[in-house]
Design a protein around this motif. Structure first.
Motif, PDB file in Angstrom:
ATOM      1  N   ILE A  84       2.116   4.416   5.962  1.00 19.31           N
ATOM      2  CA  ILE A  84       1.561   3.878   4.625  1.00 19.31           C
ATOM      3  C   ILE A  84       0.820   5.045   3.576  1.00 19.31           C
ATOM      4  O   ILE A  84       1.123   5.376   2.612  1.00 19.31           O
ATOM      5  N   ALA A  85      -0.265   5.576   4.625  1.00 18.58           N
ATOM      6  CA  ALA A  85      -1.081   6.775   3.934  1.00 18.58           C
ATOM      7  C   ALA A  85      -0.038   7.658   3.507  1.00 18.58           C
ATOM      8  O   ALA A  85      -0.444   8.340   2.416  1.00 18.58           O
TER       9      ALA A  85
ATOM     10  N   ILE B 243       1.586   6.350   0.090  1.00 16.80           N
ATOM     11  CA  ILE B 243       0.913   6.011  -1.094  1.00 16.80           C
ATOM     12  C   ILE B 243      -0.116   7.171  -1.509  1.00 16.80           C
ATOM     13  O   ILE B 243      -0.809   7.037  -2.532  1.00 16.80           O
ATOM     14  N   LYS B 244      -0.110   8.184  -0.906  1.00 12.94           N
ATOM     15  CA  LYS B 244      -1.072   9.407  -0.836  1.00 12.94           C
ATOM     16  C   LYS B 244      -1.194   9.805  -2.476  1.00 12.94           C
ATOM     17  O   LYS B 244      -2.128  10.033  -2.847  1.00 12.94           O
TER      18      LYS B 244
ATOM     19  N   VAL C 177      -1.519   1.687  -6.508  1.00 12.37           N
ATOM     20  CA  VAL C 177      -2.240   1.488  -5.432  1.00 12.37           C
ATOM     21  C   VAL C 177      -2.921   0.118  -5.468  1.00 12.37           C
ATOM     22  O   VAL C 177      -2.927  -0.823  -4.622  1.00 12.37           O
TER      23      VAL C 177
END
Lengths: 770, 166
Positions: free
Chosen positions: B124-125, B128-129, B136
């Motif tokens: 996920i990181a 969505i970074k 977000v």
């Protein structure tokens, strides 16, 4: 996306929302520190989320914008306020001069928090940074990358038992230290030495390591490498010639890269190369530089030594290369010795699939052609499937937009687009952008372009008011040796006047111009460029007969010319007897009333428009496909004698597509074809063309009139080898009618194999292998 | 499916116990070997403290997600699997869209499976970074409760991180 998330918020009680936030905080801890810090802006809940960050990246990107003092301030604050129990990754690009103690303190902190990936780059420092010895007692480290460091390893390593990859750049490392690493790190998978020094004899003794796979050595001053690693699968060497010794069978070797930079003295000694060749005979992919193939040339000129010693020895040892599938050779010069070696590989490798040759610069500048060698290669190869290709350069040849997107691959490719050779600003590019934005993007690309070459330049653009800018772009691409130019100014108000320097460029191979105007220099009647032009496509261009003549007079390699909706020419002369490669003529909807062709090599002739007179001044023995789509007009049906002439001219054609207007010839003078009966028929039957190669006829808009049937009968009778006739009627006819005409055709046809089919629309013919 | 555990219990050797996990959202049941299920600390605690019956109810996790969790546990319970194989299998499990991943990470959090939590969070990181903060917030249902002044202060405090950031 929006709706779904809203639903989520509604469904979630405060409990789940909190849960979401906990989980998000956990997720943020995986962000690089910069992104994690920025996430403080999400809401007050996440103000301190960065304190749990596990991914501390202070790399080149971080260092770029900050002074050394600010870097220290930021890194110190992160370490002082860090609360998380774990740091996975620590990257540091830093100049440690004067603050060595601080750097050691940072390293202590990360090792205490169980760092797994450590990347330390002290390239900016004056002297190599001395790493603290406690670093080598850490058990948690999996990956270690060091640049410009000094390490003092004791012979008994206390830690690093889980080390998987080791990359050393500009590090002074001794043979003993490497031996220590191989003796203690049992899980080691790969080691890379880049520009390292201090080791002359590199020994890779990895028989006890079960997972060891990769060895990369680049630009180190190593003179010999001894390898005892049966599990090794990738071996990459780049640098001065060095001796290889293998102490175990290399059964798992998958890819070998040997790029030897040529030196004056030390070409590889032959016996050593032979042993190398046998050892790597299990390899799958082999990439070598030409220096490797030049072995043996060193002691005597002209490969005498090779002939006397090398060749018999190689043939004696006879390695089989059971798994070799791909070979790549860089800097190939097509010299005797290299060719001999290549022949050896081709002969021995039974399952070879492809060979890629990248010719050296000298060869390319000489205009070297590899075509003649292709035949030789074909004779040599033992594997039937081996493909041999020569590549001009092994560079990124992606279209520019995709190149730009490649910038997201990794920071290493951030600027790859600056070397893009394929600048396509076509309709697709223009569609989404306003004119100002288009100008901005194109300008940006040109200002930042660093590559030495632009192969392709497509432009779809409205040049109104910014003509000077467009000329500037054209200047840029011509300076970088553009080969394919496609300029479309359809959107402009008036025809764009092309700058004259465009016609002095020698590199252009393919030229497509739409809505342009150009002045070829009138006197002296010599073109200064375009010698290598192969295809010319002109659309909505004002071109006069003299300009056409000039193009035919000076572009000796011309292969095809297309004129679409062009104006300015009434009589088109294709005088190209001296053009050996000319093949294609396409004329569509131009106001041309007569075409004279004097070129025996033409193989495709395609004409679409109002009727025009054709004159053939040479036998068209190579004509393969003729398309004559003549749109009917009131006044000028073709005069019969000229059509007869045309029919004879194209009598060697293979595929023939006509419109029914072409078959209606003669109808114009008297009603009911009296003229045809009296003159045309007789004349045609007298000249009696044989159509020895005619295989396919297609007639569009067939109306089943007497003349058309007469003409068709004529073709059916004369063409002895006709295979298929496709008719597309202009209106609808009943089934019975088709049956009657079918029977009629059967009686007429001279070739027993002819099939005649009637199609409802022109598009359905495609399925009938036409 | 529900009758399977009894049959197996009778037929197989006693040391190979099975557990039945039941999703409370759509009442799907899964039968798994005990050592597979015990990778979840939550389930282990329940079994250890003897408060688990034949069927262990799993609230807030749908059957679809539970299947993924069990797939992960099975892969990692296999002693003969190599590290590379596991990595590949994990990558296959987390190759899902962001909402499935969030459900999965919540499930991993609830069941307390450390490895799965890390793998999913990392995935996920990564995805969505680079998203704008507003996106977000929408995905995770976070509300921006900063006043403009506070937000500016946070930004000023970490000015180095916001360079080149809108």
């Amino acid at each position: 996306m929006l709706e779904k998330s809203k639903k989520r918020v509604k469904r979630g009680t405060t409990f789940t929302v909190n849960l979401h936030e906990d989980v998000l905080e956990n997720i943020i801890s995986f962000f690089p520190i910069k992104d994690a810090t920025r996430c403080g802006q999400l809401s007050t809940r996440f103000k301190n989320a960065w304190r749990f960050c596990r991914n501390l990246v202070f790399d080149l990107d971080f260092a770029r914008g900050l002074t050394k003092g600010n870097q220290i301030k930021v890194i110190n604050r992160v370490f002082n306020q860090h609360l998380g129990p774990k740091i996975d990754i620590f990257h540091l690009y830093f100049d440690p001069t004067g603050v060595e103690a601080l750097v050691k303190y940072w390293l202590k902190r990360v090792t205490l928090k169980g760092v797994e990936e450590l990347d330390l780059d002290f390239t900016r420092g004056d002297v190599p940074f001395k790493l603290p010895s406690h670093l080598f007692e850490v058990e948690s480290i999996r990956s270690l990358k060091l640049a410009h460091c000094r390490l003092n390893l004791s012979t008994q390593l206390q830690g690093l038992s889980f080390l998987k990859t080791l990359v050393l750049r500009r590090v002074n490392i001794k043979s003993i230290q490497i031996a220590t690493i191989f003796a203690n790190c049992f899980l080691l998978e790969g080691i890379e030495l880049l520009r390292c020094f201090g080791t002359l004899h590199l020994e890779i003794f990895a028989r006890r390591l079960k997972k060891y796979k990769q060895l990369v050595v680049r630009d180190c001053d190593i003179t010999s490498i001894a390898i005892d690693a049966p599990t090794l699968s990738t071996l990459s060497f780049c640098g001065k010639v060095c001796h290889f010794g293998f102490y175990s069978p290399m059964l798992n070797l998958d890819e070998v890269v040997l790029i030897f930079t040529p030196t004056r003295s030390g070409f590889p000694r032959f016996c050593l190369v032979t042993s190398l060749m046998i050892s790597i005979s299990n390899v799958n992919i082999l990439k070598v530089s030409s220096t490797f193939l030049e072995l043996g040339e060193f002691p005597f000129e002209n490969g005498l030594y090779w002939k006397m010693h090398g060749k018999p020895k190689l043939e004696k040892c006879n390695p089989t290369f059971q798994r070799l599938k791909k070979i790549m050779v860089k800097g190939f010069k097509f010299e005797m010795v290299e060719l001999e070696m290549l022949k050896f590989f081709l002969n021995q490798a039974k399952f070879l699939e492809s060979i890629a040759l990248v010719p050296s610069r000298n060869c390319r500048s000489k205009g070297f052609s590899q075509d003649k060698y292709q035949i030789v290669f074909r004779l040599w190869k033992a594997s039937p499937n081996a493909k041999i290709r020569c590549f001009a350069k092994h560079n990124l040849v992606l279209p520019h937009q995709r190149c730009n997107r490649c910038g997201q691959l990794s920071t290493g490719f951030k600027n790859a687009w600056r070397f893009c050779r394929n600048l396509v600003f076509d309709l697709d590019f223009a569609r989404g952008l306003t004119k100002e934005n288009q100008i901005r993007v194109i300008n940006h690309v040109f200002y930042q372009h660093l590559g030495p070459k632009i192969d392709i330049f497509h432009l779809y653009f409205d040049p109104t008011d910014v003509e000077a800018l467009v000329e500037c772009w054209l200047k840029m691409v011509t300076l970088k040796g553009v080969e394919e130019l496609d300029l479309d100014f359809t959107r402009g108000g008036v025809l764009f006047k092309l700058p004259s320097h465009l016609f002095e460029v020698k590199s252009i191979r393919s030229l497509k111009l739409t809505c342009c105007r150009f002045d070829l220099p009138d006197l002296p009647t010599q073109l200064h460029g375009l010698y290598f032009l192969k295809t010319l496509v002109l659309k909505r261009v004002n071109i006069n007969t003299i300009q056409m003549e000039k193009i035919f007079a000076y572009c000796f390699l011309l292969e095809g010319i297309e004129l679409l909706s062009c104006i300015g020419t009434v009589y088109l002369d294709i005088i190209g007897r001296h053009l050996k490669k000319y093949k294609q003529l396409v004329v569509g909807d131009c106001d041309i009333i007569s075409i004279s062709i004097d070129n025996p090599t033409v193989s495709t002739l395609s004409f679409c428009g109002e009727y025009c007179h054709f004159g053939f001044y040479s036998p068209m023995l190579n004509l393969d496909e003729a398309v004559l789509n003549i749109t009917p007009t009131r006044s000028s049906f073709p005069r019969l004698c000229l059509v007869n002439n045309l029919v004879i001219g194209i009598s060697t054609v293979n595929t023939f597509k006509v419109s029914s207007a072409f078959l209606k010839l003669g109808e114009v003078h008297l009603e009911n074809g009296l003229y045809w009966e009296m003159h045309g028929k007789l004349e045609l039957e007298k000249c009696n063309p044989s159509f020895p190669r005619l295989k396919k006829i297609m007639v569009n808009g067939f109306k089943f009139r007497t003349f058309e049937l007469q003409m068709l009968k004529f073709f059916l009778k004369q063409a002895k080898f006709l295979e298929s006739v496709a008719l597309v009627p202009s209106g609808c006819y009943s089934k019975e009618f088709y049956q009657i005409t079918d029977q009629l055709f059967c009686l007429w046809k001279a070739s027993p194999n002819t099939t005649i089919r009637i199609f409802k629309s022109i598009w359905k013919i495609k399925n009938w292998n036409f | 499916m529900a009758s399977a555990p009894e049959n197996e219990k009778n037929a197989s050797a006693p040391e190979k116990k099975t557990l039945t996990l039941k999703s409370m959202i759509n009442n799907e049941e899964f039968v798994v070997d005990e050592h597979v299920a015990l990778q979840s600390v939550t389930i282990k605690n329940m079994v250890d403290s003897d408060c688990a019956g034949d069927v262990i109810p799993v609230p807030t996790i749908s059957g679809e997600i539970l299947a993924l969790v069990i797939e992960y546990c099975k892969n990692h319970a296999n002693p003969s699997a190599s590290e590379d194989d596991l990595k590949k299998a994990d990558a296959g499990i987390v190759a899902k869209d962001i909402y499935t991943l969030i459900d999965l990470v919540l499930a991993a959090n609830f069941l307390d499976i450390k490895g799965l939590l890390e793998v999913t969070s990392q995935k996920i990181a990564d995805s969505i970074k680079d998203l704008p903060h507003q996106d977000v917030r929408e995905i995770f249902g976070v509300e921006n409760d900063y006043t403009p002044e506070e937000e500016a202060a946070v930004r000023a405090e970490h000015d180095w991180a916001f360079e080149g950031f809108p």
